[in-house]
Design a protein around this motif. Structure first.
Motif, PDB file in Angstrom:
ATOM      1  N   THR A  70      22.728  51.979  67.994  1.00  0.00           N
ATOM      2  CA  THR A  70      23.444  51.078  68.899  1.00  0.00           C
ATOM      3  C   THR A  70      24.480  51.787  69.750  1.00  0.00           C
ATOM      4  OG1 THR A  70      24.988  50.547  67.113  1.00  0.00           O
ATOM      5  CG2 THR A  70      23.111  49.063  67.430  1.00  0.00           C
ATOM      6  N   GLY A  71      24.572  53.112  69.650  1.00  0.00           N
ATOM      7  CA  GLY A  71      25.536  53.826  70.481  1.00  0.00           C
ATOM      8  C   GLY A  71      25.485  55.313  70.222  1.00  0.00           C
ATOM      9  N   THR A  72      25.752  56.107  71.273  1.00  0.00           N
ATOM     10  CA  THR A  72      25.793  57.571  71.145  1.00  0.00           C
ATOM     11  C   THR A  72      26.955  58.109  71.964  1.00  0.00           C
ATOM     12  OG1 THR A  72      24.267  57.866  73.023  1.00  0.00           O
ATOM     13  CG2 THR A  72      23.290  57.743  70.807  1.00  0.00           C
ATOM     14  N   TYR A  73      27.489  59.253  71.524  1.00  0.00           N
ATOM     15  CA  TYR A  73      28.528  59.942  72.271  1.00  0.00           C
ATOM     16  C   TYR A  73      28.565  61.389  71.807  1.00  0.00           C
ATOM     17  CZ  TYR A  73      33.061  61.437  74.022  1.00  0.00           C
ATOM     18  OH  TYR A  73      34.055  62.127  74.652  1.00  0.00           O
ATOM     19  N   ALA A  74      28.359  62.308  72.726  1.00  0.00           N
ATOM     20  CA  ALA A  74      28.361  63.738  72.412  1.00  0.00           C
ATOM     21  C   ALA A  74      27.368  64.013  71.282  1.00  0.00           C
ATOM     22  CB  ALA A  74      29.769  64.206  72.071  1.00  0.00           C
ATOM     23  N   ASP A  75      27.882  64.489  70.130  1.00  0.00           N
ATOM     24  CA  ASP A  75      26.977  64.768  69.015  1.00  0.00           C
ATOM     25  C   ASP A  75      26.983  63.651  67.972  1.00  0.00           C
ATOM     26  OD1 ASP A  75      29.549  65.196  68.174  1.00  0.00           O
ATOM     27  OD2 ASP A  75      29.073  66.935  66.923  1.00  0.00           O
ATOM     28  N   LEU A 116      16.772  60.505  65.393  1.00  0.00           N
ATOM     29  CA  LEU A 116      17.614  59.345  65.074  1.00  0.00           C
ATOM     30  C   LEU A 116      16.778  58.083  64.915  1.00  0.00           C
ATOM     31  CD1 LEU A 116      20.651  59.991  67.445  1.00  0.00           C
ATOM     32  CD2 LEU A 116      20.701  59.957  64.945  1.00  0.00           C
ATOM     33  N   ASP A 117      15.803  57.888  65.794  1.00  0.00           N
ATOM     34  CA  ASP A 117      14.939  56.716  65.671  1.00  0.00           C
ATOM     35  C   ASP A 117      14.154  56.744  64.368  1.00  0.00           C
ATOM     36  OD1 ASP A 117      15.803  55.717  68.075  1.00  0.00           O
ATOM     37  OD2 ASP A 117      14.164  56.625  69.242  1.00  0.00           O
ATOM     38  N   GLU A 118      13.642  57.936  64.009  1.00  0.00           N
ATOM     39  CA  GLU A 118      12.878  58.058  62.762  1.00  0.00           C
ATOM     40  C   GLU A 118      13.787  57.787  61.555  1.00  0.00           C
ATOM     41  OE1 GLU A 118      11.441  59.953  59.160  1.00  0.00           O
ATOM     42  OE2 GLU A 118      13.113  60.729  60.381  1.00  0.00           O
ATOM     43  N   TYR A 119      15.039  58.248  61.632  1.00  0.00           N
ATOM     44  CA  TYR A 119      15.998  58.002  60.546  1.00  0.00           C
ATOM     45  C   TYR A 119      16.313  56.514  60.445  1.00  0.00           C
ATOM     46  CZ  TYR A 119      20.362  58.329  57.854  1.00  0.00           C
ATOM     47  OH  TYR A 119      21.349  58.177  56.912  1.00  0.00           O
ATOM     48  N   VAL A 122      26.372  59.052  62.469  1.00  0.00           N
ATOM     49  CA  VAL A 122      25.575  60.255  62.222  1.00  0.00           C
ATOM     50  C   VAL A 122      26.085  61.359  63.141  1.00  0.00           C
ATOM     51  CG1 VAL A 122      23.255  61.241  62.153  1.00  0.00           C
ATOM     52  CG2 VAL A 122      23.594  58.805  61.672  1.00  0.00           C
ATOM     53  N   ARG A 123      26.506  62.469  62.540  1.00  0.00           N
ATOM     54  CA  ARG A 123      26.926  63.629  63.317  1.00  0.00           C
ATOM     55  C   ARG A 123      25.755  64.609  63.382  1.00  0.00           C
ATOM     56  NH1 ARG A 123      31.779  65.501  64.862  1.00  0.00           N
ATOM     57  NH2 ARG A 123      32.857  64.034  63.487  1.00  0.00           N
ATOM     58  N   MET A 124      25.188  64.748  64.563  1.00  0.00           N
ATOM     59  CA  MET A 124      24.025  65.605  64.763  1.00  0.00           C
ATOM     60  C   MET A 124      24.460  67.058  64.966  1.00  0.00           C
ATOM     61  SD  MET A 124      21.462  63.556  64.519  1.00  0.00           S
ATOM     62  CE  MET A 124      20.076  64.425  65.294  1.00  0.00           C
ATOM     63  N   PRO A 125      23.547  68.021  64.749  1.00  0.00           N
ATOM     64  CA  PRO A 125      23.908  69.438  64.946  1.00  0.00           C
ATOM     65  C   PRO A 125      24.096  69.805  66.412  1.00  0.00           C
ATOM     66  CG  PRO A 125      21.587  69.221  64.369  1.00  0.00           C
ATOM     67  CD  PRO A 125      22.194  67.867  64.205  1.00  0.00           C
ATOM     68  N   GLY A 126      23.736  68.937  67.311  1.00  0.00           N
ATOM     69  CA  GLY A 126      23.895  69.197  68.746  1.00  0.00           C
ATOM     70  C   GLY A 126      23.984  67.901  69.505  1.00  0.00           C
ATOM     71  N   PRO A 127      23.976  67.934  70.820  1.00  0.00           N
ATOM     72  CA  PRO A 127      24.071  66.706  71.623  1.00  0.00           C
ATOM     73  C   PRO A 127      22.928  65.748  71.288  1.00  0.00           C
ATOM     74  CG  PRO A 127      24.391  68.651  72.984  1.00  0.00           C
ATOM     75  CD  PRO A 127      23.931  69.159  71.657  1.00  0.00           C
ATOM     76  N   VAL A 128      23.230  64.443  71.360  1.00  0.00           N
ATOM     77  CA  VAL A 128      22.235  63.441  70.993  1.00  0.00           C
ATOM     78  C   VAL A 128      21.449  62.952  72.203  1.00  0.00           C
ATOM     79  CG1 VAL A 128      23.570  62.658  69.019  1.00  0.00           C
ATOM     80  CG2 VAL A 128      23.932  61.581  71.234  1.00  0.00           C
ATOM     81  N   ASP A 129      21.766  63.492  73.405  1.00  0.00           N
ATOM     82  CA  ASP A 129      21.062  63.015  74.591  1.00  0.00           C
ATOM     83  C   ASP A 129      19.779  63.793  74.867  1.00  0.00           C
ATOM     84  OD1 ASP A 129      22.257  65.378  75.225  1.00  0.00           O
ATOM     85  OD2 ASP A 129      23.274  64.662  77.039  1.00  0.00           O
ATOM     86  N   THR A 130      19.330  64.571  73.876  1.00  0.00           N
ATOM     87  CA  THR A 130      18.061  65.278  74.034  1.00  0.00           C
ATOM     88  C   THR A 130      16.955  64.470  73.379  1.00  0.00           C
ATOM     89  OG1 THR A 130      18.344  66.530  71.985  1.00  0.00           O
ATOM     90  CG2 THR A 130      19.278  67.489  73.989  1.00  0.00           C
TER      91      THR A 130
END
Length: 474
Positions: A198-203, A179-182, A164-172
């Motif tokens: 199971t993993g995140t990096y940048a966006d 992401l959890d709701e998805y 999943v490519r988010m519109p911004g950083p995923v650490d917010t």
């Protein structure tokens, strides 16, 4: 004389070899429309082999025949039934063709019904891609796969990965909540056995989706893939899915999208080649329809053998719940090209006799009888070579062997010996028809040879449904 015979053979049969070889090559070249390394590599290799073979047949082979001369008849193998060259009228194939043309409607309808019935299992085929199930049962990878499927209710390898490519950083916090709701929505879909981040990096975020109860190669898991892709991603995000079920789904969609274009190429090539060779717009239509019937019947037999296990023990093959989707495309291209190969030889002999005598029925019977041994021998040679694939204990290779051999047998016997004369008898002289403008164009640009074979004693051919003036003798 030897040289005169070689020159005449190249001018007549050599022309047919080139025409049929180019037809087979273009048909195989059509595999390039599929964005698949496997099919594209087969397109390049198959096309090059056919073109080199055709070129060698009209260059190297005549030179060798001229050098060997009459010694080509040395070391003859004595045949128990003897040799009876030159007998066409009255032969078994000649009488069969004449009998078929006396009842063209009944034979055409009957054989068409048989071929359609043979092709019906194709409607229930389950297509997939090869994996360890295609290997021998004692192969390590096959043993591990079977053990995981039988003894572990939650197979850890049965996962679909979502990126999943988010519109911004995923650490917010809002991004993590989205992401959890998805992931929860994915987990609630039918057939899904757990979904979590199971993993995140940048966006980017990775969501692992399980499907343990389902077969990774079956049709049911592809419905899960469609549901996953249909579920809306978080606002402003893009979700992409991979792993085995997703790749199989994408491969099948790729093949389904390219298959109509391959068929279009085959139809265009068939029409162009047969029109240039024989000046008819009816023959290409009849040829495409008869070839499709024999191909569908061969594919139906393939499904019966490899998916349902009919005659599997006799042939020494292992049935599986699914079939490799690449090979039907390859078999279709190869068989359609080979069928056109036989068709050009058969129609060339019919057309030559028809232009010389004007008797359509006799021309069809003579064409069938005159090419019967050639077509049967060619089909037998190729059948032996391809049939040797059955000794390879890999089901996808065996599938290619069975598919091509069945198609060749049907094409060389039922289609060429019965269906072609029946449909030609049904069409009559209309089989050689073309609209007047096309007939005039063909009379100026056709591919007829310059030997005078198609003309009568005075160098002029008989009246045919479109004007075909014979070329003068050299």
């Amino acid at each position: 004389g030897v040289d005169a015979a070689v020159v005449r053979a190249v001018a007549t049969a050599g022309r047919t070899v080139v025409v049929s070889g180019v037809t087979v090559a273009i048909t195989l070249f059509g595999l390039l429309i599929f964005p698949s390394r496997f099919l594209q590599s087969l397109a390049w290799s198959g096309t090059s082999v056919v073109l080199f073979a055709a070129a060698g047949a009209v260059t190297v082979l005549p030179a060798l025949l001229s050098v060997v001369g009459r010694r080509i008849d040395a070391l003859r193998v004595p045949l128990p039934w003897g040799r009876r060259p030159g007998r066409v009228q009255g032969s078994g194939w000649y009488r069969t063709a004449q009998a078929v043309m006396r009842r063209p409607v009944a034979v055409t309808v009957g054989i068409t019904a048989v071929l359609v019935t043979m092709g019906l299992p194709l409607l229930g085929a389950v297509w997939s891609r090869p994996a360890e199930w295609a290997l021998p049962p004692d192969t390590d990878s096959r043993v591990v796969g079977d053990t995981l499927a039988a003894e572990f209710p939650r197979d850890p390898t049965k996962v679909i990965t979502a990126v999943v490519r988010m519109p911004g950083p995923v650490d917010t916090a809002p991004a993590r909540d989205a992401l959890d709701e998805y992931a929860q929505r994915l987990d609630a879909l039918p057939g899904v056995d757990g979904a979590q981040v199971t993993g995140t990096y940048a966006d980017l975020a990775r969501i692992t989706v399980g499907y343990s109860p389902l077969d990774p190669y079956g049709a049911q898991v592809r419905e899960v893939v469609a549901d996953l892709r249909g579920e809306p991603a978080p606002p402003g995000a893009e979700a992409m899915f991979t792993q085995r079920p997703a790749s199989i789904t994408d491969m099948l969609e790729m093949l389904a999208a390219g298959l109509p274009w391959l068929l279009a190429i085959v139809v265009v090539v068939t029409f162009a080649v047969l029109f240039l060779a024989f000046g008819s717009v009816v023959l290409p239509v009849r040829t495409v329809l008869t070839n499709l019937l024999s191909l569908a019947a061969a594919m139906g037999v393939l499904v019966l053998v490899f998916q349902h296990g009919v005659l599997a023990d006799l042939l020494g093959v292992r049935p599986a719940p699914y079939l490799d989707a690449n090979f039907p495309v390859l078999i279709a291209a190869a068989v359609f090209g080979l069928a056109m190969d036989y068709e050009v030889f058969l129609l060339a002999r019919m057309h030559e006799h028809y232009r010389r005598t004007g008797d359509h029925t006799e021309a069809v019977a003579v064409g069938v009888a005159h090419t019967a041994r050639l077509v049967t021998s060619a089909a037998l040679l190729l059948g032996v070579v391809v049939g040797a694939f059955l000794v390879v204990d890999v089901s996808v290779v065996q599938m290619l062997g069975v598919g091509v051999v069945v198609a060749l047998v049907l094409d060389a016997t039922v289609v060429r010996g019965l269906l072609v004369p029946a449909t030609m008898g049904l069409l009559g002289r209309r089989a050689w028809w073309a609209p007047r403008p096309l007939a005039r164009w063909w009379a100026r640009h056709h591919l007829e040879d310059d030997t005078g074979d198609g003309a009568g004693p005075d160098g002029a051919g008989p009246a045919v449904p479109h004007p075909v003036p014979a070329r003068p003798h050299a």
